[in-house]
Scaffold this motif. Sequence first.
Motif, PDB file in Angstrom:
ATOM      1  N   GLY A 147      -1.224  -2.892  -5.296  1.00 56.91           N
ATOM      2  CA  GLY A 147      -0.798  -4.266  -5.043  1.00 56.91           C
ATOM      3  C   GLY A 147       0.569  -4.364  -4.416  1.00 56.91           C
ATOM      4  N   THR A 148       1.177  -3.235  -4.082  1.00 55.26           N
ATOM      5  CA  THR A 148       2.554  -3.228  -3.580  1.00 55.26           C
ATOM      6  C   THR A 148       2.707  -4.001  -2.277  1.00 55.26           C
ATOM      7  OG1 THR A 148       2.897  -1.069  -4.601  1.00 55.26           O
ATOM      8  CG2 THR A 148       4.503  -1.758  -2.958  1.00 55.26           C
ATOM      9  N   ILE A 149       1.744  -3.849  -1.368  1.00 56.93           N
ATOM     10  CA  ILE A 149       1.836  -4.546  -0.074  1.00 56.93           C
ATOM     11  C   ILE A 149       1.821  -6.058  -0.277  1.00 56.93           C
ATOM     12  CG2 ILE A 149       0.523  -5.079   2.016  1.00 56.93           C
ATOM     13  CD1 ILE A 149       2.096  -2.570   2.362  1.00 56.93           C
ATOM     14  N   ASP A 150       0.937  -6.556  -1.135  1.00 52.32           N
ATOM     15  CA  ASP A 150       0.882  -7.996  -1.386  1.00 52.32           C
ATOM     16  C   ASP A 150       2.187  -8.493  -1.998  1.00 52.32           C
ATOM     17  OD1 ASP A 150      -1.675  -8.184  -0.381  1.00 52.32           O
ATOM     18  OD2 ASP A 150      -2.641  -7.915  -2.325  1.00 52.32           O
ATOM     19  N   THR A 151       2.752  -7.706  -2.907  1.00 54.40           N
ATOM     20  CA  THR A 151       4.040  -8.063  -3.492  1.00 54.40           C
ATOM     21  C   THR A 151       5.116  -8.119  -2.411  1.00 54.40           C
ATOM     22  OG1 THR A 151       3.472  -7.059  -5.619  1.00 54.40           O
ATOM     23  CG2 THR A 151       5.816  -7.362  -5.147  1.00 54.40           C
TER      24      THR A 151
ATOM     25  N   THR B 168       5.071 -11.208  -0.222  1.00 55.47           N
ATOM     26  CA  THR B 168       5.669 -12.360  -0.894  1.00 55.47           C
ATOM     27  C   THR B 168       7.194 -12.273  -0.858  1.00 55.47           C
ATOM     28  OG1 THR B 168       3.764 -12.578  -2.376  1.00 55.47           O
ATOM     29  CG2 THR B 168       5.830 -13.619  -3.077  1.00 55.47           C
ATOM     30  N   LEU B 169       7.731 -11.099  -1.145  1.00 57.20           N
ATOM     31  CA  LEU B 169       9.186 -10.911  -1.151  1.00 57.20           C
ATOM     32  C   LEU B 169       9.783 -11.124   0.239  1.00 57.20           C
ATOM     33  CD1 LEU B 169       9.446  -7.707  -3.391  1.00 57.20           C
ATOM     34  CD2 LEU B 169       9.746 -10.093  -4.091  1.00 57.20           C
ATOM     35  N   ALA B 170       9.038 -10.774   1.273  1.00 55.78           N
ATOM     36  CA  ALA B 170       9.549 -10.894   2.638  1.00 55.78           C
ATOM     37  C   ALA B 170       9.668 -12.343   3.099  1.00 55.78           C
ATOM     38  CB  ALA B 170       8.650 -10.113   3.594  1.00 55.78           C
ATOM     39  N   GLN B 171       9.087 -13.260   2.328  1.00 54.54           N
ATOM     40  CA  GLN B 171       9.201 -14.679   2.663  1.00 54.54           C
ATOM     41  C   GLN B 171      10.516 -15.283   2.182  1.00 54.54           C
ATOM     42  OE1 GLN B 171       6.940 -16.235   4.701  1.00 54.54           O
ATOM     43  NE2 GLN B 171       6.241 -14.098   4.792  1.00 54.54           N
ATOM     44  N   ASP B 172      11.271 -14.526   1.407  1.00 58.76           N
ATOM     45  CA  ASP B 172      12.586 -14.982   0.980  1.00 58.76           C
ATOM     46  C   ASP B 172      13.462 -15.237   2.210  1.00 58.76           C
ATOM     47  OD1 ASP B 172      15.571 -14.260   0.219  1.00 58.76           O
ATOM     48  OD2 ASP B 172      14.576 -14.831  -1.654  1.00 58.76           O
ATOM     49  N   GLU B 173      14.280 -16.275   2.147  1.00 54.84           N
ATOM     50  CA  GLU B 173      15.112 -16.664   3.290  1.00 54.84           C
ATOM     51  C   GLU B 173      15.951 -15.496   3.813  1.00 54.84           C
ATOM     52  OE1 GLU B 173      18.557 -20.000   4.378  1.00 54.84           O
ATOM     53  OE2 GLU B 173      17.557 -20.017   2.412  1.00 54.84           O
ATOM     54  N   LYS B 174      16.399 -14.640   2.907  1.00 52.67           N
ATOM     55  CA  LYS B 174      17.242 -13.503   3.277  1.00 52.67           C
ATOM     56  C   LYS B 174      16.517 -12.526   4.192  1.00 52.67           C
ATOM     57  CE  LYS B 174      19.905  -9.744   1.148  1.00 52.67           C
ATOM     58  NZ  LYS B 174      20.325  -9.117  -0.148  1.00 52.67           N
TER      59      LYS B 174
ATOM     60  N   VAL C 175       6.126  -6.638   7.030  1.00 50.51           N
ATOM     61  CA  VAL C 175       5.326  -5.834   6.102  1.00 50.51           C
ATOM     62  C   VAL C 175       4.006  -5.479   6.773  1.00 50.51           C
ATOM     63  CG1 VAL C 175       4.212  -5.747   3.839  1.00 50.51           C
ATOM     64  CG2 VAL C 175       6.408  -6.945   4.118  1.00 50.51           C
ATOM     65  N   VAL C 176       3.729  -4.180   6.862  1.00 54.40           N
ATOM     66  CA  VAL C 176       2.552  -3.680   7.576  1.00 54.40           C
ATOM     67  C   VAL C 176       1.531  -3.150   6.580  1.00 54.40           C
ATOM     68  CG1 VAL C 176       1.711  -2.025   9.290  1.00 54.40           C
ATOM     69  CG2 VAL C 176       4.028  -3.008   9.509  1.00 54.40           C
ATOM     70  N   ASP C 177       0.317  -3.711   6.616  1.00 52.95           N
ATOM     71  CA  ASP C 177      -0.782  -3.148   5.830  1.00 52.95           C
ATOM     72  C   ASP C 177      -1.614  -2.287   6.764  1.00 52.95           C
ATOM     73  OD1 ASP C 177      -2.679  -2.443   4.034  1.00 52.95           O
ATOM     74  OD2 ASP C 177      -3.430  -4.466   3.648  1.00 52.95           O
ATOM     75  N   ASN C 178      -1.301  -1.004   6.761  1.00 47.35           N
ATOM     76  CA  ASN C 178      -1.909  -0.057   7.686  1.00 47.35           C
ATOM     77  C   ASN C 178      -3.211   0.525   7.149  1.00 47.35           C
ATOM     78  OD1 ASN C 178      -1.390   3.254   8.752  1.00 47.35           O
ATOM     79  ND2 ASN C 178      -1.663   1.573  10.196  1.00 47.35           N
ATOM     80  N   HIS C 179      -3.596   0.180   5.915  1.00 45.64           N
ATOM     81  CA  HIS C 179      -4.847   0.636   5.295  1.00 45.64           C
ATOM     82  C   HIS C 179      -4.915   2.155   5.149  1.00 45.64           C
ATOM     83  CE1 HIS C 179      -6.079  -3.480   5.981  1.00 45.64           C
ATOM     84  NE2 HIS C 179      -5.886  -3.328   7.268  1.00 45.64           N
ATOM     85  N   ARG C 180      -3.756   2.786   5.000  1.00 39.28           N
ATOM     86  CA  ARG C 180      -3.744   4.242   4.900  1.00 39.28           C
ATOM     87  C   ARG C 180      -2.944   4.703   3.678  1.00 39.28           C
ATOM     88  NH1 ARG C 180      -2.890   6.655  11.022  1.00 39.28           N
ATOM     89  NH2 ARG C 180      -4.332   5.237  12.103  1.00 39.28           N
TER      90      ARG C 180
END
Length: 296
Positions: free
Chosen positions: A94-98, A101-107, A114-119
Amino acid sequence: MSIGIVTDDNAGFPLEERKRIGLYVIPMPIVIDGQDYFENVNLTQEQFYAFQADDNRNIHTSQPAIGDIFRIWDEALEKNDQILYIGMSSGLTGTIDTAKTLAQDEKYLGKVFVVDNHRISVTLRHAIYDAFELVRQGKSAAEIKDYLEETGHDSMIYIMVDTLKFLKKGGRVTPAGAALGSALNIKPILKIEGGKLDAKSKQIGSRAAIKNLLKYGKEDYDGMFAKVQDRVGFAIAYTQNVAKAKEFRTLVSQTFGIPEEAILMDPLSLSVAVHIGPGALAIAMSTLVDKDELTK
């Protein structure tokens, strides 16, 4: 605009190479009897397998701490305008999904991609090499993210598991099945493709299993990779037994007609070894960046 590359230690990069190429790595916890350990920080491969050999130990993996994610992102952004976080496949954690979400922070908005490369493991490592190459070519973070996600499924891993013990602990095989498999010297072969783990076959003994690892790999090389064989990256991964891995690399070289030095060979990261135990062997292939096409 400078772009930094961030991954987690599931990709299995040695410390020396991380420093050499400028890769940032988020540590993934290995939880042993309730205490967090980190590969190459306070846990070596030798120490891990000693823990794993003790049936009284409770060992499992966990997502990286949010504080560690922020710390590495901040460190990377000190030297770069943007960063690409290419983590372990969302199909297995679940790290990618987390992280999304964190990358949406204004900072971090507009700075962290965030790349979900499926690997996972060595195929994830191939993707990170591609990311560095695309940065060198002057591609934007958004372009690299799109490319890596579009091509993430262009890879496969076959893993021969030496013991069913740890698959049983993870609930992937019943206790009765594990006991029967041990009695019959069954070596399961697992396939990881597109971030999904599936059972491929069961073989009696290591010799038959290795023969079929090569067979399945050759079928894919002549099938799904038929049109891109000139840019397929090969890798061998193993848990604990480097001598067996070296012998296997020779067989892969002979089977596919490629030099041994062109085959990446490294131990599987401990975040994978938790689930499969010692004595495993894997063959992996990934389609690498088409440099001519992407530089047109």
